[in-house]
Design a protein around this motif. Sequence first.
Motif, PDB file in Angstrom:
ATOM      1  N   ASP A  86       0.808  -1.214   0.000  1.00 19.18           N
ATOM      2  CA  ASP A  86       0.000   0.000   0.000  1.00 19.18           C
ATOM      3  C   ASP A  86       0.845   1.268   0.000  1.00 19.18           C
ATOM      4  OD1 ASP A  86      -2.378  -1.428  -0.018  1.00 19.18           O
ATOM      5  OD2 ASP A  86      -2.467  -1.557   2.173  1.00 19.18           O
ATOM      6  N   VAL A  89       1.399   3.348  -3.420  1.00 20.20           N
ATOM      7  CA  VAL A  89       0.377   4.224  -3.986  1.00 20.20           C
ATOM      8  C   VAL A  89       0.591   5.686  -3.608  1.00 20.20           C
ATOM      9  CG1 VAL A  89      -1.348   2.379  -4.051  1.00 20.20           C
ATOM     10  CG2 VAL A  89      -1.245   3.900  -2.076  1.00 20.20           C
ATOM     11  N   LYS A  90       1.320   5.911  -2.539  1.00 23.91           N
ATOM     12  CA  LYS A  90       1.583   7.292  -2.131  1.00 23.91           C
ATOM     13  C   LYS A  90       2.454   8.020  -3.153  1.00 23.91           C
ATOM     14  CE  LYS A  90       1.289   6.146   2.785  1.00 23.91           C
ATOM     15  NZ  LYS A  90       2.011   6.098   4.090  1.00 23.91           N
ATOM     16  N   ARG A 124      -5.525  -1.120  -6.073  1.00 24.13           N
ATOM     17  CA  ARG A 124      -4.823  -0.072  -5.329  1.00 24.13           C
ATOM     18  C   ARG A 124      -4.760   1.213  -6.150  1.00 24.13           C
ATOM     19  NH1 ARG A 124      -1.037  -4.402  -3.982  1.00 24.13           N
ATOM     20  NH2 ARG A 124      -1.206  -4.958  -1.780  1.00 24.13           N
ATOM     21  N   TYR A 125      -4.412   1.056  -7.427  1.00 22.59           N
ATOM     22  CA  TYR A 125      -4.319   2.226  -8.302  1.00 22.59           C
ATOM     23  C   TYR A 125      -5.667   2.952  -8.382  1.00 22.59           C
ATOM     24  CZ  TYR A 125      -0.232  -0.248 -10.365  1.00 22.59           C
ATOM     25  OH  TYR A 125       0.943  -0.904 -10.593  1.00 22.59           O
ATOM     26  N   ASN A 127      -8.403   2.730  -6.567  1.00 22.63           N
ATOM     27  CA  ASN A 127      -8.914   3.282  -5.302  1.00 22.63           C
ATOM     28  C   ASN A 127      -8.205   4.578  -4.949  1.00 22.63           C
ATOM     29  OD1 ASN A 127     -10.764   1.217  -4.822  1.00 22.63           O
ATOM     30  ND2 ASN A 127      -9.295  -0.034  -3.689  1.00 22.63           N
ATOM     31  N   HIS A 128      -6.897   4.578  -5.098  1.00 28.05           N
ATOM     32  CA  HIS A 128      -6.123   5.753  -4.696  1.00 28.05           C
ATOM     33  C   HIS A 128      -6.429   6.957  -5.571  1.00 28.05           C
ATOM     34  CE1 HIS A 128      -2.857   7.937  -2.832  1.00 28.05           C
ATOM     35  NE2 HIS A 128      -2.349   8.221  -4.017  1.00 28.05           N
ATOM     36  N   LYS A 129      -6.662   6.711  -6.862  1.00 26.70           N
ATOM     37  CA  LYS A 129      -6.905   7.802  -7.798  1.00 26.70           C
ATOM     38  C   LYS A 129      -8.385   8.007  -8.119  1.00 26.70           C
ATOM     39  CE  LYS A 129      -2.732   9.291  -8.371  1.00 26.70           C
ATOM     40  NZ  LYS A 129      -2.372  10.637  -7.891  1.00 26.70           N
ATOM     41  N   ASN A 130      -9.272   7.287  -7.406  1.00 26.09           N
ATOM     42  CA  ASN A 130     -10.719   7.440  -7.588  1.00 26.09           C
ATOM     43  C   ASN A 130     -11.136   7.297  -9.061  1.00 26.09           C
ATOM     44  OD1 ASN A 130     -11.234   8.025  -4.792  1.00 26.09           O
ATOM     45  ND2 ASN A 130     -10.407  10.075  -5.142  1.00 26.09           N
TER      46      ASN A 130
END
Length: 219
Positions: A86, A89-90, A124-125, A127-130
């Motif tokens: 995780d 993703v930052k 992950r991608y 979700n993080h970038k909506n």
Amino acid sequence: MELLTKLGEPNFPRIKIIIFDIDGTLLNTDELYFQLLKSELKKYNISLTEAQYGTFGLDDAVFHVGLDSSAVQKVRDRVLRSYYNDQIVKKLRFKKGAYKIIHELSKSYQLAIGSGERMDQIKRYLNHKNLWEYFKFIGHGGLVLGRKSNPQYFYTIARFFKAKPEECLMVGDSIYDTSALEAGCRVIIIQSKFTKYCTFNNKCLILDDLEELRKILKR
């Protein structure tokens, strides 16, 4: 119009589905993986150039730098542990113009992800970038045997949308994405600073950036 002719229009059916590769095309994951791999190889006094990374197939470049099989496995294991978590993703960033083009094209086309990546990483991608709202289908590395090298990968996406492969456009950045041609899809390659060293099938339309793609496809 000349560029559309290169894609087979007006002789081919109108494009209805756009399949986006995500790694290196929409997001800067190619750069993130490159830095991790470069750092690990430095421990063996091996330097990795952008040309090597692009030409040898990005993450597969580790097999072409002169390490024995045991060292290759150790490097890969360390890189993958750093990459598949995780924390990565930052550091995710959109490629220039990526979000804008996704948003705009989703109004005129149905969009899908066409990636060889693991599904959990794609999640992950997104979700993080909506980005979930924009993509109706998520193609991942486990979709079919052989991933994107297997034409069934693209047939599966076309069937989901009840479309013909010729109505699908694959937008990617690497040689892997050109496999869509074998299924009858059209292909646009957005060359990255890594894959600009690759030689692509002359049936592909090669562009320098996503802004060019937007101008061609915007309706």
